[in-house]
Motif scaffolding. Sequence first.
Motif, PDB file in Angstrom:
ATOM      1  N   GLN A   1       0.821  -1.206   0.000  1.00  0.00           N
ATOM      2  CA  GLN A   1       0.000   0.000   0.000  1.00  0.00           C
ATOM      3  C   GLN A   1       0.859   1.261   0.000  1.00  0.00           C
ATOM      4  OE1 GLN A   1      -2.769   0.494  -0.839  1.00  0.00           O
ATOM      5  NE2 GLN A   1      -4.387  -0.703   0.085  1.00  0.00           N
ATOM      6  N   ARG A   2       1.950   1.239   0.754  1.00  0.00           N
ATOM      7  CA  ARG A   2       2.805   2.434   0.798  1.00  0.00           C
ATOM      8  C   ARG A   2       3.513   2.658  -0.546  1.00  0.00           C
ATOM      9  NH1 ARG A   2       5.938   1.553   6.352  1.00  0.00           N
ATOM     10  NH2 ARG A   2       4.910  -0.483   6.312  1.00  0.00           N
ATOM     11  N   ILE A   3       3.850   1.569  -1.250  1.00  0.00           N
ATOM     12  CA  ILE A   3       4.411   1.721  -2.604  1.00  0.00           C
ATOM     13  C   ILE A   3       3.363   2.331  -3.527  1.00  0.00           C
ATOM     14  CG2 ILE A   3       5.280   0.488  -4.635  1.00  0.00           C
ATOM     15  CD1 ILE A   3       7.313   0.707  -2.414  1.00  0.00           C
ATOM     16  N   SER A   4       2.118   1.870  -3.403  1.00  0.00           N
ATOM     17  CA  SER A   4       1.057   2.407  -4.256  1.00  0.00           C
ATOM     18  C   SER A   4       0.777   3.871  -3.939  1.00  0.00           C
ATOM     19  CB  SER A   4      -0.225   1.576  -4.108  1.00  0.00           C
ATOM     20  OG  SER A   4      -0.806   1.736  -2.829  1.00  0.00           O
ATOM     21  N   ILE A   5       0.901   4.245  -2.656  1.00  0.00           N
ATOM     22  CA  ILE A   5       0.735   5.655  -2.276  1.00  0.00           C
ATOM     23  C   ILE A   5       1.908   6.486  -2.799  1.00  0.00           C
ATOM     24  CG2 ILE A   5       0.656   7.240  -0.315  1.00  0.00           C
ATOM     25  CD1 ILE A   5      -0.941   5.126   1.203  1.00  0.00           C
ATOM     26  N   ALA A   6       3.105   5.923  -2.735  1.00  0.00           N
ATOM     27  CA  ALA A   6       4.267   6.621  -3.295  1.00  0.00           C
ATOM     28  C   ALA A   6       4.065   6.880  -4.787  1.00  0.00           C
ATOM     29  CB  ALA A   6       5.529   5.787  -3.079  1.00  0.00           C
ATOM     30  N   ARG A   7       3.448   5.925  -5.456  1.00  0.00           N
ATOM     31  CA  ARG A   7       3.145   6.075  -6.878  1.00  0.00           C
ATOM     32  C   ARG A   7       2.228   7.280  -7.104  1.00  0.00           C
ATOM     33  NH1 ARG A   7       1.821   0.258  -9.202  1.00  0.00           N
ATOM     34  NH2 ARG A   7      -0.140   0.590  -8.118  1.00  0.00           N
ATOM     35  N   VAL A   8       1.248   7.442  -6.206  1.00  0.00           N
ATOM     36  CA  VAL A   8       0.310   8.565  -6.321  1.00  0.00           C
ATOM     37  C   VAL A   8       0.990   9.875  -5.935  1.00  0.00           C
ATOM     38  CG1 VAL A   8      -1.873   9.519  -5.507  1.00  0.00           C
ATOM     39  CG2 VAL A   8      -1.676   7.067  -5.938  1.00  0.00           C
ATOM     40  N   PHE A   9       1.883   9.830  -4.940  1.00  0.00           N
ATOM     41  CA  PHE A   9       2.662  11.030  -4.596  1.00  0.00           C
ATOM     42  C   PHE A   9       3.431  11.516  -5.827  1.00  0.00           C
ATOM     43  CE2 PHE A   9       2.511  10.514   0.123  1.00  0.00           C
ATOM     44  CZ  PHE A   9       2.331  11.854   0.428  1.00  0.00           C
ATOM     45  N   LEU A  10       4.036  10.568  -6.541  1.00  0.00           N
ATOM     46  CA  LEU A  10       4.810  10.940  -7.717  1.00  0.00           C
ATOM     47  C   LEU A  10       3.910  11.504  -8.812  1.00  0.00           C
ATOM     48  CD1 LEU A  10       7.712  10.862  -8.854  1.00  0.00           C
ATOM     49  CD2 LEU A  10       7.181   8.629  -9.825  1.00  0.00           C
ATOM     50  N   LYS A  11       2.724  10.949  -8.905  1.00  0.00           N
ATOM     51  CA  LYS A  11       1.750  11.441  -9.892  1.00  0.00           C
ATOM     52  C   LYS A  11       1.326  12.869  -9.572  1.00  0.00           C
ATOM     53  CE  LYS A  11      -2.651  10.067 -12.042  1.00  0.00           C
ATOM     54  NZ  LYS A  11      -3.769   9.090 -12.007  1.00  0.00           N
TER      55      LYS A  11
END
Length: 583
Positions: free
Chosen positions: A489-499
């Motif tokens: 989940q934290r990797i997926s949130i990091a993905r959204v942070f980058l977006k």
Amino acid sequence: MTLSKKTQRIRKFLSYYAPYKGLLIADLFSSIFIAALALILPVCVRYITKDVLENGTENILATILQMGALMLAIIVVQTGFAMFFDYKGHDMGAKIERDMRMELFEHLQKLSFGFYDSQKTGQLMSRLTNDLLNLAELYHHGPENLVIYGTQFIGSLVILLHINLKLTLVICLFLPFMAIYSFVFYHRLQKAYARSRSRIADVNMQAEENLSGIRVVKSFANEELEIKKFSAENSYFYQSRANIYKNEALHFTVIEKFFTQLITVAIIVVGGIWIAGAALDVPDLLVFILYAAYLTSPVPKLAFMVQQYQDGLSGYRRFREIMDTIPEIRDAENALEIQITRGHVEFRNVTFRYNEEQDYVLRNVSLDVQAGETVAIVGSSGIGKSTLCSLIPRFYDVIEGEILIDGINVRDAALCPLRQQIGVVRQETFLFGGTVMENILYGRPGATADEAVEAAKKANAHEFVMELPNGYDTDIGQRGVKLSGGQQQRISIARVFLKNPPVLIFDEATSALDYNSEKAVMDSLRTLAKGRTLFIIAHRLSTVRSADRIVVLTKEGIAEQGTHEQLYALDSVYAKLYNTQDL
């Protein structure tokens, strides 16, 4: 299917040859030369046996050697052409297969959620692989088989008519019976091949589903159950193949072993009688038998040709079924390149259902979410919370009403820019096979590694990533199986942070996590939400107490909304839900 539609489909089928016209022409010319050169060899045999040996000529040995050299040259040239069309013809088929697979994959990317809701992944995989592989064989062998066997049939028929009209008519008497017999079994095989193709797709689906969920299977110790399910599908496929083999045996074995040899016997018997009556000589009978083999040789090869045509055409029909599917969600004419500057989201009398057979999920829902506001959507399971938020990026379209972002109807916005500015973190986290870095960069493919690391830090993921064997270059396995749920989940949130989108949807993303993982994810979320419009869908009401507004969704629509304190004080729907969980 109407005649015009059939014509259009045929034109579309042939259009895939267009980029390779030169290769196709060269392949067809090679096929013509191969067939024509094959027809010359019996003429050489007739010349040796009749003109040289029977009638006599000077330097018989030299003449025979010269004809032998000519026949050898013909064989060498024929072999050269065969090598060319075998290699380049297959290469052409493989290129067409590549083009069609790319076209199909690109079209699948355009299809809406509604399409995938009713499809099975294994069957779609079968269309991308098996169907197109068979199509490649058809695109290669189809034209050349028609040219080779057509040239041999017509050429040998003309030569046979020239040698002996009556004996040729004897052969032709058998051809209608062979054609009728083939026609009957052609239709049987057509149905059998289509059934088999559907069955192998079911086998692929069962295998894909099992392998994707192998951890669930093992956790329930249901290996035997899965084996039984797979065995059933595998048996159905075997039965479909057995039906094909039975019809092929009845068709091709009778044609090849009975009819063709019956024709040879008829030629020998009738020819022998005519030789005895001096109406035919032995060299002509010998040549006649050779050419009769060319005349009837396409028929035994129907086993290969019909299967190839059926497999290819069945695959093409399945290919067109997908390609002819029009995406339900697509850009309107003159769609706007929306730029979300504030993130003001408004639902106006929104009504939605997934299809006409199902009940309405949402009815006349109106909700005004201000820019930068954090709104939690709560309610019982299946009430439509995720559905409501899925309408914002147009994963589905409303039946009635409208959704506006910064005053622009999402139906008027171009899909790609719209979705690029909306971040979604789902309960079912999906990470791709590869490294941690590759998965974070998926949020914005053009970003740098430093930006990805910064996004991971904001998502509280950097610390655990650095503890992995190879840090950001660690391979996380298919779907991220080497990571825990919280880490995923934290990797997926990091993905959204980058977006870095102005609008966020957090869809029950912590419901399956333990306390520590949930706390880490929620801390990441609070950081991510600053200055953005945030929708939180949650079952655990304790995670949304700090939301600016909580919206309670029921079958009748929005029952109540307000802060946690306001709603709890009402002692109504929200309070009952909260107290139930608190217990």
